[in-house]
Structure formats: structure tokens, C-alpha cells
Motif scaffolding. Structure first.
Motif, PDB file in Angstrom:
ATOM      1  N   LEU A 159     -13.553 -44.566  -0.045  1.00  0.00           N
ATOM      2  CA  LEU A 159     -14.057 -43.598   0.595  1.00  0.00           C
ATOM      3  C   LEU A 159     -15.393 -42.857  -0.337  1.00  0.00           C
ATOM      4  N   HIS A 160     -16.248 -43.110   0.135  1.00  0.00           N
ATOM      5  CA  HIS A 160     -17.714 -42.584  -0.796  1.00  0.00           C
ATOM      6  C   HIS A 160     -18.152 -41.111  -0.234  1.00  0.00           C
ATOM      7  N   GLY A 161     -17.301 -40.126  -0.305  1.00  0.00           N
ATOM      8  CA  GLY A 161     -17.438 -38.686   0.197  1.00  0.00           C
ATOM      9  C   GLY A 161     -16.138 -37.883   0.236  1.00  0.00           C
ATOM     10  N   ASP A 162     -16.196 -37.030   1.033  1.00  0.00           N
ATOM     11  CA  ASP A 162     -15.021 -35.932   1.123  1.00  0.00           C
ATOM     12  C   ASP A 162     -14.239 -36.582   2.292  1.00  0.00           C
ATOM     13  N   ALA A 163     -12.765 -36.387   2.483  1.00  0.00           N
ATOM     14  CA  ALA A 163     -12.025 -36.931   3.432  1.00  0.00           C
ATOM     15  C   ALA A 163     -11.140 -35.911   3.753  1.00  0.00           C
ATOM     16  N   GLY A 179     -14.783 -38.001  -3.284  1.00  0.00           N
ATOM     17  CA  GLY A 179     -15.199 -36.824  -3.247  1.00  0.00           C
ATOM     18  C   GLY A 179     -13.654 -35.929  -3.143  1.00  0.00           C
ATOM     19  N   GLY A 180     -13.465 -35.003  -2.581  1.00  0.00           N
ATOM     20  CA  GLY A 180     -12.177 -34.371  -2.337  1.00  0.00           C
ATOM     21  C   GLY A 180     -11.526 -34.793  -1.142  1.00  0.00           C
ATOM     22  N   LEU A 181     -10.313 -34.715  -1.316  1.00  0.00           N
ATOM     23  CA  LEU A 181      -9.158 -35.181  -0.406  1.00  0.00           C
ATOM     24  C   LEU A 181      -8.233 -34.215   0.277  1.00  0.00           C
ATOM     25  N   ARG A 182      -8.131 -33.878   1.592  1.00  0.00           N
ATOM     26  CA  ARG A 182      -7.205 -33.200   2.133  1.00  0.00           C
ATOM     27  C   ARG A 182      -6.344 -33.796   3.178  1.00  0.00           C
ATOM     28  N   VAL A 183      -4.968 -33.761   2.948  1.00  0.00           N
ATOM     29  CA  VAL A 183      -4.116 -34.474   3.787  1.00  0.00           C
ATOM     30  C   VAL A 183      -2.962 -33.493   4.338  1.00  0.00           C
ATOM     31  N   GLY A 184      -2.959 -33.338   5.700  1.00  0.00           N
ATOM     32  CA  GLY A 184      -2.128 -32.547   6.061  1.00  0.00           C
ATOM     33  C   GLY A 184      -0.700 -32.611   6.114  1.00  0.00           C
ATOM     34  N   GLY A 185      -0.258 -34.041   5.965  1.00  0.00           N
ATOM     35  CA  GLY A 185       1.343 -34.457   5.924  1.00  0.00           C
ATOM     36  C   GLY A 185       1.435 -35.186   4.635  1.00  0.00           C
ATOM     37  N   GLU A 186       2.157 -36.193   4.704  1.00  0.00           N
ATOM     38  CA  GLU A 186       2.337 -36.897   3.399  1.00  0.00           C
ATOM     39  C   GLU A 186       1.357 -38.049   3.018  1.00  0.00           C
ATOM     40  N   LEU A 187       1.092 -38.120   1.527  1.00  0.00           N
ATOM     41  CA  LEU A 187       0.092 -38.922   1.191  1.00  0.00           C
ATOM     42  C   LEU A 187       1.056 -40.126   0.581  1.00  0.00           C
ATOM     43  N   ILE A 195      -8.819 -39.856  -7.214  1.00  0.00           N
ATOM     44  CA  ILE A 195      -9.549 -38.815  -6.197  1.00  0.00           C
ATOM     45  C   ILE A 195     -10.661 -38.231  -7.199  1.00  0.00           C
ATOM     46  N   GLY A 196     -11.733 -38.341  -6.604  1.00  0.00           N
ATOM     47  CA  GLY A 196     -12.786 -37.883  -7.625  1.00  0.00           C
ATOM     48  C   GLY A 196     -12.698 -36.058  -7.657  1.00  0.00           C
TER      49      GLY A 196
END
Length: 324
Positions: A159-163, A179-187, A195-196
Motif C-alpha cells: 500500500l502506497h499511502g495511508d490505510a 503510510g499509517g495503518l489503522r485496523v479496527g479488529g485483528e491484524l 508500516i511506514g
């Protein structure tokens, strides 16, 4: 790998959904880039790929139409090569639902429902899915990614950006996010994860390989890494931190449970655990590595249920935060 590789990809022909209005697809194309044989030849494709182009095209041809034709005939790697060479467009593909064997789209894709792609899914710009997303092959997104539900990818993810993923994020192979990564559940990553920016995970975070965070990492459950774990800034975990390699964090580390590593534990500032802190056999525990010695009592504290073995740097405090 040479351009237009000759190796076959086993994918059933499938025209992208945007070409069939009956399927609820409504494409809004904002650019019409023409590709001529001179442009193709200037990129030095292999002979097989160039012959394919000459057999199917007369004079100028629309860029996206070429990508669609390549995907339809199972030449997905060739379509990805062409996108690498000519770059993204401002085209927007809007669909109600997306079901395809593979999709390579040079612009942005917006899906109002769920999306299910058996093979490669690649966009030149952003990807937005208001339902869940399943990808059977590799997932490549040129800019930001937004998925309201869960995301499951049976290949690798780049991914070339935020997710942002509202549900769980499961990746069978490597995960890369610039970019940044935000996950509501499990990763759950089946290989390494890079993760940049800042990484926030609502539940457990599991990585089969190394975890490298260019910002801070915040986990609402447990963190388990089968190799090294590194965060440029802080690490905050509600549960346990279990790392089979070295644990290295640029600032502070705080866990509600234990902090255990198979190698050394290094923190630029304080270390705090609700239970025990333990480095690997013959490795040390280091806190306050970027803190001046006079500031250790406040900014290089080591706090746990009991003093860690081989505490080589930092200011140990008891369970009430008092320095003995």
C-alpha cells in the motif's frame, strides 16, 4: 524480470465490472490516455509482449482498454508492468459490488458494497470498499486504502499511502504500508510487516516474521511476533508483548501484561509492564538509551512485577513506582 514476461498466469478471462452497466458498474473516466506502438516500443518490451500488442491494436489505443485486454487474456503481470511504465490516471471506477478474476485499474476504484477478486487486485490510485474485501492474489494500491469491513488477502499486500480497515486484516504473505495503518479488529500477517507511519490495531496483532513500525505502534490486545519487533517511536499494548527476536523501540514501551523477548529488549525511554519483563537467554534489558542520566528517575524508569534479570540500563522502580 523482463517486461511482458512470457510465463502464463492461470486466471479465467474476466472483463472488469465497469464495462457492464447491468452489473451496477458506473465508470466515470476523467482521462483518455492513448498509447501508440511508438510509446510501447520506447519502453523496450520483450518480443512476445510487443507481438501481442501489434496483433490486437491498430494505431493508438486507450490506456485502460489495453490493461483490460491484458487482464482478460490472463496476462496480469503484463498489465502490472504497463501500469509501472505509464503510471496512474485520474480515472474513477465506481461499482455497486465487485466480483472479478483479476483487476488492474490505472485510476481509483470505489465500491459501494463488498469486493471479491480471485487473483491480483491493483489500482494506480486509491481503493475504497464500503463492505468487506477478499483478494486471492496480490493486493497493490497506489494511494490510500479504505475498507469498512474486513480485509483478507491470500497473497502479499503493498500500500502506497495511508490505510484504514474497519474489521480484521489478514494477510497470508508480506504486508507493506508506506503510510499509517489503522485496523479496527485483528491484524494477522503471515510474513513480515513494515508500516511506514503510526500503526493502531484494535485487537491482537500477530506477525509471522519481523515487524517494523516507522512510527508508534498501539495494540488493543496482545502483540506476538515470530521475529524482531521494532518501532521508531513508542509501543503501547493492552495485553502481552511476546517477541521471539529483539525488541527495539525508539521511545517508551508500556504493556498491560508481560514483555518477553527472545533477544535483547531496548527502549529509548521507560519500560513498563503489568507482569514480568524478560529478555532472551544471555541478552540484556536496556531502558533510557536516549535519556540523559540526570533524567533517568522520570524518563528511563523500569517498572514490572519483579526486577528483570540482566537489567543493564534504566532506573528500576518497585510496583508503586518508588525507586529503592
Amino acid at each position: 524480470m523482463p517486461p511482458f514476461p512470457s510465463g502464463e498466469i492461470s486466471l479465467a478471462p474476466c472483463p472488469p465490472a465497469r464495462h457492464d452497466p447491468a452489473d451496477g458498474a458506473a465508470a466515470s473516466l476523467t482521462a483518455a490516455t492513448d498509447i501508440t506502438r511508438h510509446f510501447i516500443r520506447a519502453k523496450r518490451p520483450c518480443a512476445d509482449g510487443y507481438r501481442w500488442y501489434l496483433r490486437r491494436q491498430e494505431g493508438a489505443s486507450n490506456y485502460q482498454a489495453l490493461l483490460d485486454d491484458l487482464v482478460r487474456e490472463g496476462r496480469v503481470e503484463d498489465a502490472c508492468w504497463m501500469l509501472d511504465q505509464f503510471g496512474p490516471t485520474n480515472d474513477v471506477l465506481e461499482v455497486d459490488h465487485l466480483e472479478a478474476d483479476a483487476l488492474v485499474f490505472a485510476g481509483s476504484v470505489r465500491c459501494q458494497g463488498s469486493a471479491d477478486v480471485d487473483g491480483v487486485l491493483r489500482t494506480g490510485r486509491s481503493l475504497s470498499v464500503l463492505g468487506g474485501l477478499r483478494v486471492g492474489g496480490a493486493l497493490r494500491v497506489g494511494e490510500d486504502l479504505r475498507v469498512a469491513g474486513a480485509l483478507r488477502c491470500e497473497g502479499s499486500v503493498r500500500l502506497h499511502g495511508d490505510a484504514r480497515v474497519g474489521g480484521s486484516l489478514v494477510v497470508a504473505q508480506r504486508l507493506q504500508c508506506t503510510g499509517g495503518l489503522r485496523v479496527g479488529g485483528e491484524l494477522d500477517a503471515g510474513a513480515s510487516a513494515h508500516i511506514g507511519g503510526h500503526c493502531t490495531v484494535g485487537q491482537d496483532l500477530r506477525v509471522a516474521g519481523a515487524l517494523d513500525g516507522g512510527g508508534g505502534i498501539k495494540v488493543g490486545g496482545h502483540l506476538h511476533g515470530d521475529a524482531a519487533v521494532q518501532a521508531t517511536h513508542g509501543l503501547q499494548v493492552a495485553g502481552d508483548v511476546d517477541c521471539r527476536g529483539h525488541l527495539q523501540v525508539g521511545s517508551g514501551v508500556r504493556a498491560g501484561g508481560r514483555i518477553h523477548a527472545g533477544g535483547a529488549i531496548r527502549a529509548g525511554e521507560s519500560l513498563s509492564a503489568g507482569e514480568t519483563i524478560a529478555a532472551g537467554e544471555a541478552y540484556g534489558v536496556y531502558a533510557g538509551l536516549v535519556v540523559p542520566l540526570p533524567d533517568w528517575p522520570h524518563s528511563a524508569r523500569v517498572c514490572a512485577r519483579e526486577q528483570p534479570a540482566r537489567l543493564l540500563s534504566g532506573c528500576w522502580t518497585d510496583g508503586q513506582g518508588h525507586t529503592p
